[in-house]
Design a protein around this motif. Structure first.
Motif, PDB file in Angstrom:
ATOM      1  N   GLY A   1       2.457   4.505  -0.995  1.00 12.60           N
ATOM      2  CA  GLY A   1       2.202   5.513  -2.101  1.00 12.60           C
ATOM      3  C   GLY A   1       0.853   5.401  -2.436  1.00 12.60           C
ATOM      4  O   GLY A   1       0.234   6.013  -3.424  1.00 12.60           O
ATOM      5  N   GLN A   2      -0.379   4.404  -1.825  1.00  6.88           N
ATOM      6  CA  GLN A   2      -1.457   4.244  -2.541  1.00  6.88           C
ATOM      7  C   GLN A   2      -2.446   4.359  -1.303  1.00  6.88           C
ATOM      8  O   GLN A   2      -3.176   3.557  -1.354  1.00  6.88           O
ATOM      9  CB  GLN A   2      -1.552   2.749  -3.046  1.00  6.88           C
ATOM     10  CG  GLN A   2      -0.717   2.550  -4.113  1.00  6.88           C
ATOM     11  CD  GLN A   2      -0.988   1.335  -5.045  1.00  6.88           C
ATOM     12  OE1 GLN A   2      -1.808   1.387  -5.847  1.00  6.88           O
ATOM     13  NE2 GLN A   2      -0.129   0.313  -4.646  1.00  6.88           N
ATOM     14  N   TRP A   3      -2.013   5.007  -0.304  1.00  4.54           N
ATOM     15  CA  TRP A   3      -2.907   4.716   1.193  1.00  4.54           C
ATOM     16  C   TRP A   3      -4.276   5.417   0.802  1.00  4.54           C
ATOM     17  O   TRP A   3      -5.268   5.014   1.677  1.00  4.54           O
ATOM     18  CB  TRP A   3      -2.167   5.503   2.461  1.00  4.54           C
ATOM     19  CG  TRP A   3      -1.237   4.740   2.889  1.00  4.54           C
ATOM     20  CD1 TRP A   3       0.105   4.866   2.762  1.00  4.54           C
ATOM     21  CD2 TRP A   3      -1.148   3.400   3.639  1.00  4.54           C
ATOM     22  NE1 TRP A   3       1.008   3.892   3.383  1.00  4.54           N
ATOM     23  CE2 TRP A   3       0.088   2.969   3.868  1.00  4.54           C
ATOM     24  CE3 TRP A   3      -2.284   2.780   4.076  1.00  4.54           C
ATOM     25  CZ2 TRP A   3       0.337   1.872   4.653  1.00  4.54           C
ATOM     26  CZ3 TRP A   3      -2.107   1.489   4.841  1.00  4.54           C
ATOM     27  CH2 TRP A   3      -0.842   1.200   5.284  1.00  4.54           C
ATOM     28  N   HIS A   4      -4.307   6.289  -0.143  1.00  4.22           N
ATOM     29  CA  HIS A   4      -5.550   6.946  -0.450  1.00  4.22           C
ATOM     30  C   HIS A   4      -6.541   5.896  -0.896  1.00  4.22           C
ATOM     31  O   HIS A   4      -7.882   5.996  -0.648  1.00  4.22           O
ATOM     32  CB  HIS A   4      -5.602   8.157  -1.301  1.00  4.22           C
ATOM     33  CG  HIS A   4      -4.926   7.910  -2.787  1.00  4.22           C
ATOM     34  ND1 HIS A   4      -3.673   7.189  -2.853  1.00  4.22           N
ATOM     35  CD2 HIS A   4      -5.560   7.644  -3.933  1.00  4.22           C
ATOM     36  CE1 HIS A   4      -3.686   6.731  -3.962  1.00  4.22           C
ATOM     37  NE2 HIS A   4      -4.668   6.942  -4.734  1.00  4.22           N
ATOM     38  N   LEU A   5      -6.183   4.831  -1.821  1.00  6.06           N
ATOM     39  CA  LEU A   5      -6.823   3.824  -2.125  1.00  6.06           C
ATOM     40  C   LEU A   5      -7.194   3.004  -1.222  1.00  6.06           C
ATOM     41  O   LEU A   5      -8.619   2.515  -1.045  1.00  6.06           O
ATOM     42  CB  LEU A   5      -6.130   2.825  -3.097  1.00  6.06           C
ATOM     43  CG  LEU A   5      -5.582   3.576  -4.487  1.00  6.06           C
ATOM     44  CD1 LEU A   5      -4.999   2.708  -5.316  1.00  6.06           C
ATOM     45  CD2 LEU A   5      -6.868   4.198  -5.248  1.00  6.06           C
TER      46      LEU A   5
ATOM     47  N   LEU B   1     -11.184   5.611  -7.482  1.00  6.48           N
ATOM     48  CA  LEU B   1     -10.512   4.334  -6.983  1.00  6.48           C
ATOM     49  C   LEU B   1     -10.039   3.544  -8.716  1.00  6.48           C
ATOM     50  O   LEU B   1      -9.587   2.542  -8.529  1.00  6.48           O
ATOM     51  CB  LEU B   1     -11.157   3.298  -6.443  1.00  6.48           C
ATOM     52  CG  LEU B   1     -11.481   3.643  -4.864  1.00  6.48           C
ATOM     53  CD1 LEU B   1     -12.567   2.592  -4.286  1.00  6.48           C
ATOM     54  CD2 LEU B   1     -10.450   4.112  -4.173  1.00  6.48           C
TER      55      LEU B   1
ATOM     56  N   PRO C   1       0.719  -1.070   0.137  1.00  3.29           N
ATOM     57  CA  PRO C   1      -0.077   0.114   0.064  1.00  3.29           C
ATOM     58  C   PRO C   1       0.808   1.195  -0.004  1.00  3.29           C
ATOM     59  O   PRO C   1       0.443   2.570  -0.047  1.00  3.29           O
ATOM     60  CB  PRO C   1      -0.924  -0.257   1.355  1.00  3.29           C
ATOM     61  CG  PRO C   1       0.079  -0.969   2.151  1.00  3.29           C
ATOM     62  CD  PRO C   1       0.944  -1.840   1.219  1.00  3.29           C
TER      63      PRO C   1
ATOM     64  N   LEU D   1      -5.882  -2.468  -5.481  1.00  2.31           N
ATOM     65  CA  LEU D   1      -4.345  -2.360  -4.905  1.00  2.31           C
ATOM     66  C   LEU D   1      -3.363  -2.716  -6.058  1.00  2.31           C
ATOM     67  O   LEU D   1      -2.260  -2.221  -5.963  1.00  2.31           O
ATOM     68  CB  LEU D   1      -4.296  -2.543  -3.502  1.00  2.31           C
ATOM     69  CG  LEU D   1      -2.990  -2.398  -3.006  1.00  2.31           C
ATOM     70  CD1 LEU D   1      -3.136  -0.782  -2.599  1.00  2.31           C
ATOM     71  CD2 LEU D   1      -2.770  -2.980  -1.373  1.00  2.31           C
ATOM     72  N   SER D   2      -3.800  -3.546  -6.741  1.00  2.00           N
ATOM     73  CA  SER D   2      -2.929  -4.374  -7.467  1.00  2.00           C
ATOM     74  C   SER D   2      -2.819  -3.942  -8.819  1.00  2.00           C
ATOM     75  O   SER D   2      -2.333  -4.202 -10.001  1.00  2.00           O
ATOM     76  CB  SER D   2      -3.028  -5.869  -7.715  1.00  2.00           C
ATOM     77  OG  SER D   2      -4.477  -6.394  -7.886  1.00  2.00           O
ATOM     78  N   ALA D   3      -4.207  -3.091  -9.368  1.00  2.00           N
ATOM     79  CA  ALA D   3      -4.396  -2.506 -10.554  1.00  2.00           C
ATOM     80  C   ALA D   3      -4.535  -3.648 -11.641  1.00  2.00           C
ATOM     81  O   ALA D   3      -4.049  -3.510 -12.906  1.00  2.00           O
ATOM     82  CB  ALA D   3      -3.516  -1.567 -10.831  1.00  2.00           C
TER      83      ALA D   3
END
Length: 213
Positions: free
Chosen positions: A43-47, A112, A41, A164-166
């Motif tokens: 750098g992706q905490w907003h997600l 998202l 997560p 998270l994994s796009a």
């Protein structure tokens, strides 16, 4: 002496309408999906935070408001003290709250990315399909609880992993998420016992109505 007719929702009743106690399962499922993705997560905490808020207070809360609005006639028999039949959410405010939260769900889901937005569209459609005419899948003791189980557990779990994994989650992640969704079917069936009398009168063929006492 004339009775006072409320024009605006009572704040405590509005909170009860969206049922905070029901938010935890989809929030937990989303977090499980994040962990199952194996992605960091960082750098992706907003997600992470947006997804948790979307799964619980926003989409789940919206589904509860929509269900209470569509069930207001049944609730007047089973639980007349609930926010809408009691008049604490007056007029069409229950519907307006559900529609406003549906729009909010789609707006937040858009943040998202394509996986999150697609899942949000599915979740919003499922909520209305469960409760609203002419579809009203809750009339079925099999399709209704099944849809809720998949929406409450499977969908947020898969969404967390995909966001998270796009990308599409692995097969084993999908299978575990599906098992949790199927398990929630039983919980929904137990919940239907409290609405037995009203469901009978209003033609809701829950499993307790069709197979129970």
């Amino acid at each position: 002496q004339s009775l006072h007719v409320r024009r605006f929702p009572e704040p405590a009743a509005a909170l009860r309408l969206i049922k905070p106690i029901t938010w935890f399962p989809p929030m937990w499922a989303y977090v499980c999906g994040l962990i199952a993705s194996g992605a960091s997560p960082a750098g992706q905490w907003h997600l992470v935070l947006l997804g948790i808020l979307l799964a619980g207070p926003i989409v789940c809360g919206m589904s509860q408001a929509a269900n209470d609005w569509c069930d207001r006639h049944v609730d007047a028999i089973n639980e007349p003290d609930r926010p809408i039949p009691s008049g604490r959410i007056p007029g069409r405010w229950g519907l307006w709250i559900a529609l406003a939260m549906s729009a909010l769900s789609l707006f937040v889901g858009w943040q998202l990315g394509p996986w999150g937005f697609g899942a949000t569209v599915v979740g919003v459609l499922a909520a209305w399909a469960y409760s609203a005419e002419p579809v009203r899948l809750k009339r079925s003791g099999w399709w209704g609880p099944g849809l809720v189980g998949l929406s409450y557990e499977t969908l947020p779990w898969v969404t967390g992993a995909a966001v998270l994994s796009a990308g599409a989650p692995r097969t084993e992640v999908l299978l575990i998420a599906l098992l949790y969704g199927v398990g929630a079917h039983g919980i929904m069936t137990l919940n239907d016992f409290k609405a037995l009398e009203g469901d009978r009168q209003m033609g809701v063929n829950s499993l307790p109505v069709t197979l129970g006492p």
